[in-house]
Motif scaffolding. Structure first.
Motif, PDB file in Angstrom:
ATOM      1  N   PRO A  28       5.904  54.429  77.774  1.00 36.38           N
ATOM      2  CA  PRO A  28       5.028  53.329  77.886  1.00 36.38           C
ATOM      3  C   PRO A  28       3.599  53.553  77.172  1.00 36.38           C
ATOM      4  O   PRO A  28       3.236  52.692  76.558  1.00 36.38           O
ATOM      5  CB  PRO A  28       4.729  53.230  79.429  1.00 36.38           C
ATOM      6  CG  PRO A  28       5.141  54.597  80.202  1.00 36.38           C
ATOM      7  CD  PRO A  28       6.302  54.942  79.103  1.00 36.38           C
ATOM      8  N   ILE A  29       3.249  54.633  77.092  1.00 41.16           N
ATOM      9  CA  ILE A  29       2.033  54.963  76.237  1.00 41.16           C
ATOM     10  C   ILE A  29       2.155  54.653  74.760  1.00 41.16           C
ATOM     11  O   ILE A  29       1.336  54.151  73.914  1.00 41.16           O
ATOM     12  CB  ILE A  29       1.735  56.562  76.177  1.00 41.16           C
ATOM     13  CG1 ILE A  29       1.106  56.811  77.756  1.00 41.16           C
ATOM     14  CG2 ILE A  29       0.294  56.822  75.365  1.00 41.16           C
ATOM     15  CD1 ILE A  29       0.785  58.050  78.136  1.00 41.16           C
ATOM     16  N   THR A  30       3.409  55.058  74.145  1.00 40.93           N
ATOM     17  CA  THR A  30       3.916  54.890  72.757  1.00 40.93           C
ATOM     18  C   THR A  30       3.878  53.250  72.681  1.00 40.93           C
ATOM     19  O   THR A  30       3.324  52.809  71.546  1.00 40.93           O
ATOM     20  CB  THR A  30       5.351  55.625  72.675  1.00 40.93           C
ATOM     21  OG1 THR A  30       5.201  56.803  73.191  1.00 40.93           O
ATOM     22  CG2 THR A  30       5.565  55.679  71.054  1.00 40.93           C
ATOM     23  N   THR A  31       4.591  52.709  73.577  1.00 46.61           N
ATOM     24  CA  THR A  31       5.034  51.243  73.196  1.00 46.61           C
ATOM     25  C   THR A  31       3.631  50.570  73.394  1.00 46.61           C
ATOM     26  O   THR A  31       3.373  49.470  72.475  1.00 46.61           O
ATOM     27  CB  THR A  31       5.878  50.554  74.147  1.00 46.61           C
ATOM     28  OG1 THR A  31       5.567  50.741  75.500  1.00 46.61           O
ATOM     29  CG2 THR A  31       7.442  51.248  73.929  1.00 46.61           C
ATOM     30  N   GLU A  32       2.711  50.837  74.330  1.00 46.14           N
ATOM     31  CA  GLU A  32       1.477  50.059  74.272  1.00 46.14           C
ATOM     32  C   GLU A  32       0.563  50.173  73.338  1.00 46.14           C
ATOM     33  O   GLU A  32      -0.128  49.411  72.667  1.00 46.14           O
ATOM     34  CB  GLU A  32       0.676  50.643  75.929  1.00 46.14           C
ATOM     35  CG  GLU A  32       1.423  50.093  77.160  1.00 46.14           C
ATOM     36  CD  GLU A  32       0.748  50.807  78.339  1.00 46.14           C
ATOM     37  OE1 GLU A  32      -0.113  51.688  77.892  1.00 46.14           O
ATOM     38  OE2 GLU A  32       1.322  50.994  79.504  1.00 46.14           O
ATOM     39  N   THR A  33       0.473  51.403  72.792  1.00 49.02           N
ATOM     40  CA  THR A  33      -0.263  51.722  71.465  1.00 49.02           C
ATOM     41  C   THR A  33       0.129  50.690  70.131  1.00 49.02           C
ATOM     42  O   THR A  33      -0.405  50.136  69.580  1.00 49.02           O
ATOM     43  CB  THR A  33      -0.101  53.023  71.088  1.00 49.02           C
ATOM     44  OG1 THR A  33      -0.681  54.022  72.132  1.00 49.02           O
ATOM     45  CG2 THR A  33      -1.088  53.402  69.799  1.00 49.02           C
ATOM     46  N   ILE A  34       1.473  51.151  70.040  1.00 46.49           N
ATOM     47  CA  ILE A  34       2.218  50.041  68.777  1.00 46.49           C
ATOM     48  C   ILE A  34       2.060  48.612  69.176  1.00 46.49           C
ATOM     49  O   ILE A  34       1.756  47.989  68.257  1.00 46.49           O
ATOM     50  CB  ILE A  34       3.565  50.330  68.802  1.00 46.49           C
ATOM     51  CG1 ILE A  34       3.722  51.885  68.440  1.00 46.49           C
ATOM     52  CG2 ILE A  34       4.348  49.497  67.809  1.00 46.49           C
ATOM     53  CD1 ILE A  34       5.275  52.247  68.358  1.00 46.49           C
ATOM     54  N   ALA A  35       1.901  48.046  70.475  1.00 49.26           N
ATOM     55  CA  ALA A  35       1.750  46.678  70.708  1.00 49.26           C
ATOM     56  C   ALA A  35       0.437  46.089  70.394  1.00 49.26           C
ATOM     57  O   ALA A  35       0.157  44.944  70.152  1.00 49.26           O
ATOM     58  CB  ALA A  35       1.914  46.490  72.146  1.00 49.26           C
ATOM     59  N   ARG A  36      -0.512  46.903  70.261  1.00 51.51           N
ATOM     60  CA  ARG A  36      -1.992  46.802  69.673  1.00 51.51           C
ATOM     61  C   ARG A  36      -2.044  46.633  68.167  1.00 51.51           C
ATOM     62  O   ARG A  36      -3.230  46.258  67.789  1.00 51.51           O
ATOM     63  CB  ARG A  36      -2.877  47.700  70.319  1.00 51.51           C
ATOM     64  CG  ARG A  36      -2.757  47.586  71.910  1.00 51.51           C
ATOM     65  CD  ARG A  36      -4.062  48.531  72.325  1.00 51.51           C
ATOM     66  NE  ARG A  36      -3.892  48.668  74.018  1.00 51.51           N
ATOM     67  CZ  ARG A  36      -3.660  49.761  74.464  1.00 51.51           C
ATOM     68  NH1 ARG A  36      -3.309  50.788  73.699  1.00 51.51           N
ATOM     69  NH2 ARG A  36      -3.661  49.999  75.785  1.00 51.51           N
TER      70      ARG A  36
END
Length: 249
Positions: free
Chosen positions: A151-159
């Motif tokens: 989730p940390i990875t996906t949240e970063t990319i989503a921004r």
């Protein structure tokens, strides 16, 4: 990570059946539900399974990055050099984990003012002493692929928004599109494509005609494929007919 006999039997069973329930495991091994949950948590850290509500599912086992890095190196070097040539000064790009995507990174050091976002430790290390701004996504480290997921990875990319993304694949067929053996990696690839102006798949010829468990993109979502000259010409022709720019090196 060492497994006890029960954990190894659980791993063998979930690989064969693809999904297991905690209630079934508890009865089979005659242990408490808490013990089963601890076992599944340990197996999840190996990267082979993913825990679900009430059980776990098999998500595939990657060939380690160390092994992949020694295979078809000449082809991967050529692919990486050609793919990197698409990058323009001042662009923001994403590179995911893999032995071929690493070769893309190795050819970016002379392109001015670019930003490289990556979830791959080998890519970040490659660019450590280069004049390139690197952003690591953060996340849960997968030892087999030296990549960060979760989730940390996906949240970063989503921004973020990227001019180009460069992704590896472990399989491609016209029926499935592009696929990968690991669910965690697929989540990253899907999100990167969604947030990119142009998407590039870099893969050697051995991946063509191969099906993997998890699909991350149909042909319609990919603008460019860079591969070597030994790739199946019929499959390459099909990609071109679908509007994909195919480059062989």
């Amino acid at each position: 990570m060492n497994l006890n006999t029960r954990q190894q039997q659980m791993l063998d069973q979930i690989q064969a059946e693809n999904e297991l329930k905690i209630s079934d495991l508890k009865d089979r091994f005659n242990v408490t539900e808490m013990t089963i949950r601890r076992d599944l948590e340990k197996l999840e850290k190996l990267g082979d399974i993913r825990r679900t509500f009430g059980g776990a599912v098999w998500i595939g086992k990657d060939v380690t990055l160390q092994v992949r890095s020694g295979v078809l190196m000449d082809e991967k070097i050529r692919i990486g050099k050609q793919a990197a040539a698409f990058v323009k000064p001042g662009e923001s790009i994403f590179i995911d984990s893999g032995s071929t995507t690493l070769q893309v990174a190795r050819n970016l050091t002379q392109i001015p003012d670019i930003i490289v976002v990556t979830n791959a430790l080998n890519v970040a290390t490659e660019l450590l002493n280069a004049n390139v701004q690197v952003i690591l996504t953060g996340g849960i480290l997968r030892q087999a692929t030296a990549s960060m997921v979760g989730p940390i990875t996906t949240e970063t990319i989503a921004r973020m928004g990227f001019d180009r993304v460069f992704l590896g694949a472990t399989g491609y067929t016209p029926q499935q599109g592009f696929s990968n053996s690991n669910l965690y990696e697929v989540e990253i690839k899907k999100l990167a494509i969604k947030h990119a102006r142009e998407s590039y798949i870099v893969l050697d010829h051995t991946k063509f005609g191969t099906n993997q468990l998890f699909i991350f993109a149909p042909e319609s979502e990919i603008q460019h494929v860079v591969t070597d000259q030994a790739a199946d010409p019929h499959l390459l022709a099909g990609l071109q007919q679908s509007g994909v720019n195919v480059v062989t090196v």
